[in-house]
Design an enzyme around this catalytic site. Structure first.
Site, PDB file in Angstrom:
ATOM      1  N   SER A  62       0.836  -1.203   0.000  1.00  0.00           N
ATOM      2  CA  SER A  62       0.000   0.000   0.000  1.00  0.00           C
ATOM      3  C   SER A  62       0.871   1.253   0.000  1.00  0.00           C
ATOM      4  O   SER A  62       1.680   1.444  -0.895  1.00  0.00           O
ATOM      5  CB  SER A  62      -0.953  -0.041   1.199  1.00  0.00           C
ATOM      6  OG  SER A  62      -1.949   0.950   1.085  1.00  0.00           O
ATOM      7  N   ASP A 199      -5.722  -3.474  -2.292  1.00  0.00           N
ATOM      8  CA  ASP A 199      -4.647  -3.176  -1.331  1.00  0.00           C
ATOM      9  C   ASP A 199      -4.044  -4.455  -0.759  1.00  0.00           C
ATOM     10  O   ASP A 199      -4.759  -5.329  -0.263  1.00  0.00           O
ATOM     11  CB  ASP A 199      -5.246  -2.327  -0.204  1.00  0.00           C
ATOM     12  CG  ASP A 199      -4.185  -1.681   0.671  1.00  0.00           C
ATOM     13  OD1 ASP A 199      -3.203  -2.362   1.010  1.00  0.00           O
ATOM     14  OD2 ASP A 199      -4.353  -0.515   1.034  1.00  0.00           O
TER      15      ASP A 199
END
Length: 456
Positions: A62, A199
C-alpha cells in the site's frame, strides 16, 4: 549479466527493507527513513549513499509500496517527503458524497491518486533493469482468487515475462487500492488474462516482512539467498499502531455498524501481531519487543536452534505517554486524528513524529560491520579457521579455569537436545548437562568421566 541481476547473484550478505501499509501515515515512515539514511551514510562515510545502494531488495504494501518504488528508483527520503507533502492533500482531499460512497464503495476519487502516481513514476515499468537500481517487491492482493501477489523485478522470476511491461504506477495503484477508499484495479497479467487487485494490506502482509523473507529464500522465488543471521539483514518500518486495549463496557454497547467498522482494524492488528511473532522467532533481533506477557520477547526461541536472519523492527504507538516521551503534547482529539489513515491535516506532525522516533530507535550499533557494503574482512569462503592437529599461528596466554558447578545426569538411551547452536545428538550412556544459566547440552560419556568430578 546485467547490473541488477549481478547485484542479486553477487556472493555475500544481503539486505532487505520492508515497509508497512498505513495510508497517509506513510509520511511517518519517511521520517524514520531519513534517520536510516543518516546512520548508513555515516557508517559508510558517504554523504551521497542511497538506500537503493545499501538494500538488495526493497518491498512494501500500500503506502509502503509507494515508498519502496521511489527508493528503488534512486530517490532519497527527503525527495519522498516532498512528494508526500504536496500530494497528500490532493489524494485524500475531496471525499465523495455519501450516496456515491454507498453505491460504488469508493470514499475518494481514484483519479487524483492515479495522476499523482503517473507524475512521480512516469512510464517506468517493472522490467526496467536500468531505472530500477535494486530489487523491488510491490505487494498486492488479487481479489478474484483471494491470493496475495508479490510483484518482483527479478528477471528470472517465474512470471517476469508476463509482468515486466506493467507500469510501476499501475502496480502501486493496485497495492494502494484499499477497499472502501479506492476502487480495485484490473491488471493484464499475461495471455490476455485480467486479475482484479486491491490493497495488499487486506492480507497477512500489511507488514510485508515475512513475505519478503519468503521471496528472498524460498526455492519457488528466484533470489535463493542464503539464510542465516550473518547472511540476511532485514529492516522493517511501521506506520504506527493503536493501543489495542479497550473499555469492556464500551465494547458491550457497540452497534452493528460499530462492529463492522472495528473488525478490519482487529484483523490488521492480528496480522501485524503474528508477523512480528514469526519474525522474532526466526531472527536474531536486537530490537525485539515483548509480544505479550506469556511468550515474552522470544529471545531464546528459535527453529531448531538456528536463526534465519538478523531483524530490525522500528515502529511506534499512538498513545499519549509515548508521544510525550518524544516531546509532543497533543490533545486526545489530535491523537485520534493522527491515527487516521486518510486525513492529511496533520501530515507535518506525522513526519516529525517519525523523525524523532527514528532518531531514538535507529542506532548505528544495530548495523553490524559484516553487512557493510564492500566489506572485505572475511567472506564465507575466507573465514578465519583453526584446524585440529595444526598449531595455530596466534599467541596464547596462560589462564586458569574457575570451577563452575554444572548439573549432569547419565541417559541410558539415544537422545537429542535443542540448543541455541542447533540440535545435539546423544548416545546411550552420554550425559545430559545443565549449565550455570540453565542451558542444556550433551557431553560424551568418555569426555565426562575424564573431565568432571562429582561435588560433595
Amino acid at each position: 549479466m546485467n547490473n541488477l541481476l549481478n547485484k542479486f547473484k553477487k556472493p555475500g550478505p544481503k539486505r532487505i527493507l520492508a515497509l508497512d501499509g498505513g495510508g497517509i501515515r506513510g509520511v511517518l515512515t519517511i521520517g524514520m527513513l531519513e534517520r536510516l539514511e543518516t546512520v548508513l551514510r555515516k557508517q559508510h562515510n558517504n554523504p551521497d549513499l542511497l538506500l537503493c545502494d545499501y538494500f538488495d531488495l526493497i518491498g512494501g504494501t500500500s503506502t509502503g509500496s509507494i515508498l519502496a518504488t521511489g527508493l528503488a528508483l534512486g530517490m532519497t527520503a527527503t525527495e519522498l517527503r516532498d512528494h508526500y507533502f504536496s500530494l497528500g492533500g490532493v489524494i485524500f482531499g475531496k471525499k465523495k458524497n455519501i450516496f456515491n460512497y454507498i453505491a460504488n464503495g469508493e470514499k475518494f476519487d481514484y483519479r487524483p491518486l492515479t495522476t499523482a502516481l503517473k507524475n512521480v513514476f512516469g512510464d517506468v515499468r517493472l522490467g526496467d533493469q536500468e531505472k530500477l537500481k535494486t530489487g523491488l517487491c510491490i505487494v498486492t492482493k488479487r481479489l478474484d482468487t483471494s491470493s496475495t501477489w508479490p510483484f518482483i523485478n527479478h528477471p528470472e522470476s517465474k512470471y517476469y515475462n508476463d509482468n515486466a511491461d506493467l507500469p510501476l504506477w499501475q502496480l502501486v495503484r493496485a497495492s494502494a487500492a484499499a477497499p472502501t477508499y479506492f476502487l480495485p484495479v484490473d491488471l493484464n497479467i499475461g495471455n490476455n488474462e485480467f486479475g482484479t487487485f486491491i490493497d495488499g494490506g487486506v492480507s497477512m502482509s500489511n507488514n510485508p516482512s515475512f513475505l519478503l523473507l519468503m521471496v528472498a529464500t524460498l526455492r519457488g522465488y528466484p533470489f535463493h539467498w542464503k539464510a542465516g543471521a550473518d547472511n540476511l539483514l532485514m529492516v522493517s518500518l511501521g506506520t504506527g499502531f493503536q493501543d489495542p486495549k479497550a473499555n469492556a463496557d464500551d465494547l458491550k454497547q457497540k452497534s452493528l455498524l460499530g462492529w463492522a467498522s472495528a473488525i478490519p482494524n482487529y484483523l490488521l492488528l492480528d496480522a501485524n501481531y503474528y508477523n512480528q511473532l514469526i519474525m522474532q522467532i526466526l531472527s536474531n533481533s536486537p530490537t525485539a519487543k515483548e509480544i505479550d506477557s506469556e511468550v515474552g520477547n522470544l529471545q531464546y526461541d528459535t527453529v531448531h536452534g538456528k536463526h534465519m536472519l538478523s531483524y530490525l523492527r522500528y515502529d511506534l504507538v499512538f498513545e499519549n505517554d509515548y508521544l510525550h516521551s518524544l516531546g509532543f503534547h497533543f490533545s486526545k482529539e489530535i491523537v485520534d486524528a493522527l491515527k487516521s489513515m486518510d486525513s492529511p491535516k496533520y501530515i507535518k506532525e506525522l513526519y516529525e513524529i517519525g523523525l524523532r522516533a527514528g532518531n531514538i530507535q535507529i542506532k548505528p550499533i544495530h548495523f553490524p560491520s559484516n553487512f557493510k557494503l564492500n566489506n572485505n574482512s572475511h567472506s564465507e569462503n575466507q573465514k578465519l579457521r583453526f584446524d585440529a592437529g595444526k598449531k595455530p599461528k596466534v599467541n596464547f596466554e596462560n589462564y586458569t579455569k574457575n570451577p563452575i558447578p554444572v548439573g549432569a545426569v547419565q541417559i541410558d538411551e539415544a537422545f537429542e537436545v535443542e540448543t541455541m547452536e542447533g540440535i545435539m545428538q546423544g548416545k546411550p550412556g552420554d550425559y545430559l548437562m545443565k549449565g550455570p544459566k540453565n542451558e542444556l547440552y550433551v557431553c560424551d560419556e568418555k569426555i565426562f568421566l575424564e573431565t568432571y568430578t562429582k561435588m560433595k
